[in-house]
Scaffold this motif. Structure first.
Motif, PDB file in Angstrom:
ATOM      1  N   UNK A  17       0.865  -1.180   0.000  1.00  0.00           N
ATOM      2  CA  UNK A  17       0.000   0.000   0.000  1.00  0.00           C
ATOM      3  C   UNK A  17       0.900   1.228   0.000  1.00  0.00           C
ATOM      4  N   UNK A  18       0.423   2.320  -0.593  1.00  0.00           N
ATOM      5  CA  UNK A  18       1.212   3.553  -0.587  1.00  0.00           C
ATOM      6  C   UNK A  18       1.410   4.091   0.834  1.00  0.00           C
ATOM      7  N   UNK A  19       2.480   4.826   0.997  1.00  0.00           N
ATOM      8  CA  UNK A  19       2.847   5.383   2.306  1.00  0.00           C
ATOM      9  C   UNK A  19       1.693   6.163   2.946  1.00  0.00           C
ATOM     10  N   UNK A  20       1.033   7.024   2.204  1.00  0.00           N
ATOM     11  CA  UNK A  20      -0.055   7.825   2.755  1.00  0.00           C
ATOM     12  C   UNK A  20      -1.195   6.936   3.252  1.00  0.00           C
ATOM     13  N   UNK A  21      -1.467   5.846   2.536  1.00  0.00           N
ATOM     14  CA  UNK A  21      -2.537   4.926   2.940  1.00  0.00           C
ATOM     15  C   UNK A  21      -2.172   4.202   4.232  1.00  0.00           C
ATOM     16  N   UNK A  22      -0.903   3.820   4.375  1.00  0.00           N
ATOM     17  CA  UNK A  22      -0.453   3.170   5.609  1.00  0.00           C
ATOM     18  C   UNK A  22      -0.563   4.138   6.779  1.00  0.00           C
ATOM     19  N   UNK A 111       3.939   1.429  -4.943  1.00  0.00           N
ATOM     20  CA  UNK A 111       2.804   1.204  -4.059  1.00  0.00           C
ATOM     21  C   UNK A 111       3.121   0.335  -2.850  1.00  0.00           C
ATOM     22  N   UNK A 112       4.402   0.295  -2.467  1.00  0.00           N
ATOM     23  CA  UNK A 112       4.815  -0.486  -1.297  1.00  0.00           C
ATOM     24  C   UNK A 112       5.414   0.433  -0.246  1.00  0.00           C
ATOM     25  N   UNK A 113       5.190   0.079   1.015  1.00  0.00           N
ATOM     26  CA  UNK A 113       5.682   0.871   2.140  1.00  0.00           C
ATOM     27  C   UNK A 113       6.317  -0.053   3.165  1.00  0.00           C
ATOM     28  N   UNK A 114       7.497   0.342   3.647  1.00  0.00           N
ATOM     29  CA  UNK A 114       8.116  -0.390   4.745  1.00  0.00           C
ATOM     30  C   UNK A 114       7.638   0.218   6.052  1.00  0.00           C
ATOM     31  N   UNK A 115       7.124  -0.633   6.920  1.00  0.00           N
ATOM     32  CA  UNK A 115       6.726  -0.229   8.264  1.00  0.00           C
ATOM     33  C   UNK A 115       7.819  -0.711   9.212  1.00  0.00           C
ATOM     34  N   UNK A 116       8.450   0.227   9.896  1.00  0.00           N
ATOM     35  CA  UNK A 116       9.440  -0.120  10.914  1.00  0.00           C
ATOM     36  C   UNK A 116       8.820   0.216  12.267  1.00  0.00           C
ATOM     37  N   UNK A 117       8.708  -0.788  13.129  1.00  0.00           N
ATOM     38  CA  UNK A 117       8.015  -0.673  14.414  1.00  0.00           C
ATOM     39  C   UNK A 117       9.001  -0.901  15.545  1.00  0.00           C
ATOM     40  N   UNK A 118       8.908  -0.037  16.551  1.00  0.00           N
ATOM     41  CA  UNK A 118       9.747  -0.192  17.732  1.00  0.00           C
ATOM     42  C   UNK A 118       8.904   0.112  18.964  1.00  0.00           C
ATOM     43  N   UNK A 119       8.967  -0.761  19.950  1.00  0.00           N
ATOM     44  CA  UNK A 119       8.304  -0.517  21.237  1.00  0.00           C
ATOM     45  C   UNK A 119       9.368  -0.601  22.315  1.00  0.00           C
TER      46      UNK A 119
END
Length: 151
Positions: A17-22, A111-119
């Motif tokens: 999905x595009x960055x804005x959509x994410x 149309x691809x987005x990398x999600x980098x998650x940190x908690x």
């Protein structure tokens, strides 16, 4: 990180999905309720989001016989690049800030987005972090499904 030294969670996903959509999937109550909690229900009327630095958010995951409230405060909002917010569940002491979640959305093109998650926070035991990581993985599966069915 493993063992007693574990103080957080780090996950990376490539989403189709595009960055804005994410970004919207993390900041729209309808989208957030659809994927946060994985397969559990998050009633839209139990979601509140004031997406701005200093604004609060809350939701309740509803499962048979149990409700799990989550809440926090947005620290940073950088559309469409990411968010930083605090996260507390119902067991967190009232005076605790809770965990700090940082999500970064990087446009990979096509149309691809990398999600980098940190908690981070160090408020959970290693076992609790392992369980929370499994939970986030299920949430991100639901997020990918949401983005595929609601582009």
């Amino acid at each position: 990180m493993t063992g007693a030294t574990r103080e957080g969670i780090d996950l990376t996903r490539v989403l189709h999905a595009p960055q804005q959509r994410v970004f919207a999937a993390w900041t729209s109550p309808e989208d957030f309720a659809a994927w946060y909690g994985g397969e559990a229900e998050v009633p839209l009327d139990r979601v509140a989001m004031d997406v701005r630095p200093g604004g609060s958010w809350s939701l309740v995951i509803v499962m048979p016989g149990v409700e799990m409230p989550f809440r926090g405060v947005y620290r940073e909002v950088s559309e469409p690049d990411g968010l930083v917010f605090t996260l507390k569940d119902g067991s967190a002491p009232e005076d605790s800030e809770g965990e700090v979640v940082t999500v970064t959305f990087s446009d990979l093109g096509g149309g691809r987005t990398e999600l980098a998650f940190q908690q981070r926070g160090g408020h959970l035991t290693p076992e609790q972090y392992a369980a929370a990581e499994d939970g986030w993985e299920a949430f991100f599966d639901a997020l990918a499904d949401r983005l595929a069915t609601h582009p």
